[in-house]
Motif scaffolding. Structure first.
Motif, short mmCIF file in Angstrom:
data_model
loop_
_atom_site.label_atom_id
_atom_site.label_comp_id
_atom_site.label_asym_id
_atom_site.label_seq_id
_atom_site.Cartn_x
_atom_site.Cartn_y
_atom_site.Cartn_z
N GLN A 71 -8.13 27.74 12.30
CA GLN A 71 -6.69 27.54 12.23
C GLN A 71 -5.98 28.32 13.34
O GLN A 71 -5.02 27.82 13.94
CB GLN A 71 -6.16 27.93 10.85
N ALA A 72 -6.46 29.51 13.64
CA ALA A 72 -5.88 30.28 14.75
C ALA A 72 -6.09 29.53 16.07
O ALA A 72 -5.18 29.49 16.92
CB ALA A 72 -6.54 31.66 14.82
N LEU A 73 -7.25 28.93 16.25
CA LEU A 73 -7.51 28.13 17.44
C LEU A 73 -6.53 26.95 17.52
O LEU A 73 -6.00 26.65 18.58
CB LEU A 73 -8.96 27.62 17.42
N THR A 74 -6.29 26.31 16.39
CA THR A 74 -5.34 25.20 16.35
C THR A 74 -3.95 25.66 16.77
O THR A 74 -3.29 25.01 17.59
CB THR A 74 -5.30 24.58 14.94
N HIS A 75 -3.49 26.78 16.24
CA HIS A 75 -2.17 27.33 16.62
C HIS A 75 -2.12 27.65 18.11
O HIS A 75 -1.20 27.24 18.81
CB HIS A 75 -1.87 28.61 15.84
N ALA A 76 -3.10 28.40 18.59
CA ALA A 76 -3.10 28.84 19.99
C ALA A 76 -3.20 27.66 20.95
O ALA A 76 -2.50 27.60 21.96
CB ALA A 76 -4.25 29.82 20.23
N TYR A 77 -4.06 26.70 20.64
CA TYR A 77 -4.22 25.53 21.51
C TYR A 77 -2.92 24.73 21.57
O TYR A 77 -2.51 24.28 22.64
CB TYR A 77 -5.37 24.65 21.02
N SER A 78 -2.27 24.56 20.43
CA SER A 78 -1.00 23.82 20.38
C SER A 78 0.07 24.51 21.22
O SER A 78 0.86 23.84 21.88
CB SER A 78 -0.51 23.69 18.94
N GLU A 79 0.10 25.83 21.17
CA GLU A 79 1.10 26.57 21.95
C GLU A 79 0.84 26.46 23.45
O GLU A 79 1.77 26.31 24.23
CB GLU A 79 1.10 28.04 21.53
N MET B 122 0.85 -1.17 0.00
CA MET B 122 0.00 0.00 0.00
C MET B 122 0.89 1.24 0.00
O MET B 122 1.82 1.34 0.79
CB MET B 122 -0.91 -0.01 1.22
N GLN B 123 0.61 2.17 -0.85
CA GLN B 123 1.38 3.40 -0.95
C GLN B 123 0.67 4.50 -0.17
O GLN B 123 -0.54 4.67 -0.26
CB GLN B 123 1.51 3.82 -2.41
N GLN B 124 1.44 5.23 0.61
CA GLN B 124 0.88 6.35 1.37
C GLN B 124 0.78 7.57 0.47
O GLN B 124 1.75 7.94 -0.20
CB GLN B 124 1.74 6.66 2.58
N LEU B 125 -0.38 8.19 0.44
CA LEU B 125 -0.59 9.37 -0.40
C LEU B 125 -0.52 10.63 0.46
O LEU B 125 -1.10 10.69 1.54
CB LEU B 125 -1.97 9.30 -1.07
N PRO B 126 0.19 11.64 -0.02
CA PRO B 126 0.21 12.91 0.73
C PRO B 126 -1.15 13.60 0.61
O PRO B 126 -1.78 13.57 -0.43
CB PRO B 126 1.31 13.72 0.03
N LEU B 127 -1.58 14.19 1.71
CA LEU B 127 -2.84 14.90 1.71
C LEU B 127 -2.62 16.39 1.54
O LEU B 127 -1.66 16.95 2.07
CB LEU B 127 -3.59 14.65 3.02
N ASP B 128 -3.50 17.01 0.85
CA ASP B 128 -3.45 18.45 0.65
C ASP B 128 -4.12 19.14 1.85
O ASP B 128 -5.17 19.73 1.73
CB ASP B 128 -4.13 18.82 -0.66
N ILE B 129 -3.47 18.99 3.01
CA ILE B 129 -3.96 19.61 4.24
C ILE B 129 -2.88 20.56 4.70
O ILE B 129 -1.74 20.18 4.87
CB ILE B 129 -4.24 18.57 5.34
N GLU B 130 -3.26 21.79 4.92
CA GLU B 130 -2.27 22.79 5.27
C GLU B 130 -2.81 23.69 6.36
O GLU B 130 -3.94 24.18 6.28
CB GLU B 130 -1.96 23.60 4.01
N LEU B 131 -2.01 23.88 7.40
CA LEU B 131 -2.34 24.83 8.45
C LEU B 131 -1.55 26.10 8.14
O LEU B 131 -0.33 26.10 8.16
CB LEU B 131 -1.95 24.27 9.82
N HIS B 132 -2.24 27.15 7.80
CA HIS B 132 -1.57 28.40 7.41
C HIS B 132 -0.89 29.02 8.62
O HIS B 132 -1.54 29.28 9.64
CB HIS B 132 -2.58 29.38 6.80
N SER B 133 0.39 29.28 8.51
CA SER B 133 1.14 29.84 9.64
C SER B 133 0.70 31.26 9.98
O SER B 133 0.86 31.71 11.11
CB SER B 133 2.64 29.81 9.34
N ASP B 134 0.12 31.96 9.02
CA ASP B 134 -0.31 33.34 9.28
C ASP B 134 -1.76 33.44 9.76
O ASP B 134 -2.27 34.53 9.97
CB ASP B 134 -0.11 34.21 8.04
N ALA B 135 -2.42 32.31 9.96
CA ALA B 135 -3.80 32.33 10.47
C ALA B 135 -3.74 32.32 12.00
O ALA B 135 -3.65 31.28 12.63
CB ALA B 135 -4.58 31.12 9.96
N THR B 136 -3.74 33.50 12.58
CA THR B 136 -3.64 33.64 14.03
C THR B 136 -4.72 34.59 14.52
O THR B 136 -5.33 35.32 13.74
CB THR B 136 -2.26 34.20 14.45
N PHE B 137 -4.94 34.58 15.83
CA PHE B 137 -5.89 35.53 16.41
C PHE B 137 -5.37 36.96 16.28
O PHE B 137 -6.14 37.90 16.14
CB PHE B 137 -6.15 35.21 17.89
#
Length: 90
Positions: free
Chosen positions: A57-65, A1-16
């Motif tokens: 995406q801003a929530l994702t960044h802030a929560y991760s930090e 089985m080959q792993q396929l890259p997903l077109d999922i991107e968390l934009h670094s500039d999407a912040t509160f």
């Protein structure tokens, strides 16, 4: 089985910090509370182009930090490569 890259991107500039607040003070306060441990359910809706993806995406960044020991992911549901089975084991 080959792993396929997903077109999922968390934009670094999407912040509160660079979200234009407008009349969304209460929403931003609620999202900040979620980052700090308030686990209440929240449903965000608006017309297209009003910043839902930016805020999530801003929530994702802030929560991760603030919670580096916890796993959080941003999965845009309009991506047809995503399947429910991808969440198994998370």
């Amino acid at each position: 089985m080959q792993q396929l890259p997903l077109d999922i991107e968390l934009h670094s500039d999407a912040t509160f910090a660079n979200f234009v607040e407008g009349e969304n003070q209460l929403l931003l306060q609620k999202l900040d509370a979620i980052c700090r441990g308030d686990n209440d359910f929240i449903y965000i809706y608006s017309e297209k182009g009003h910043g839902r993806s930016h805020l999530l995406q801003a929530l994702t960044h802030a929560y991760s930090e603030l919670n580096p020991e916890k796993l959080i992911a941003y999965l845009p549901l309009d991506n047809r490569m995503l399947h429910p089975q991808m969440l198994d084991g998370l």
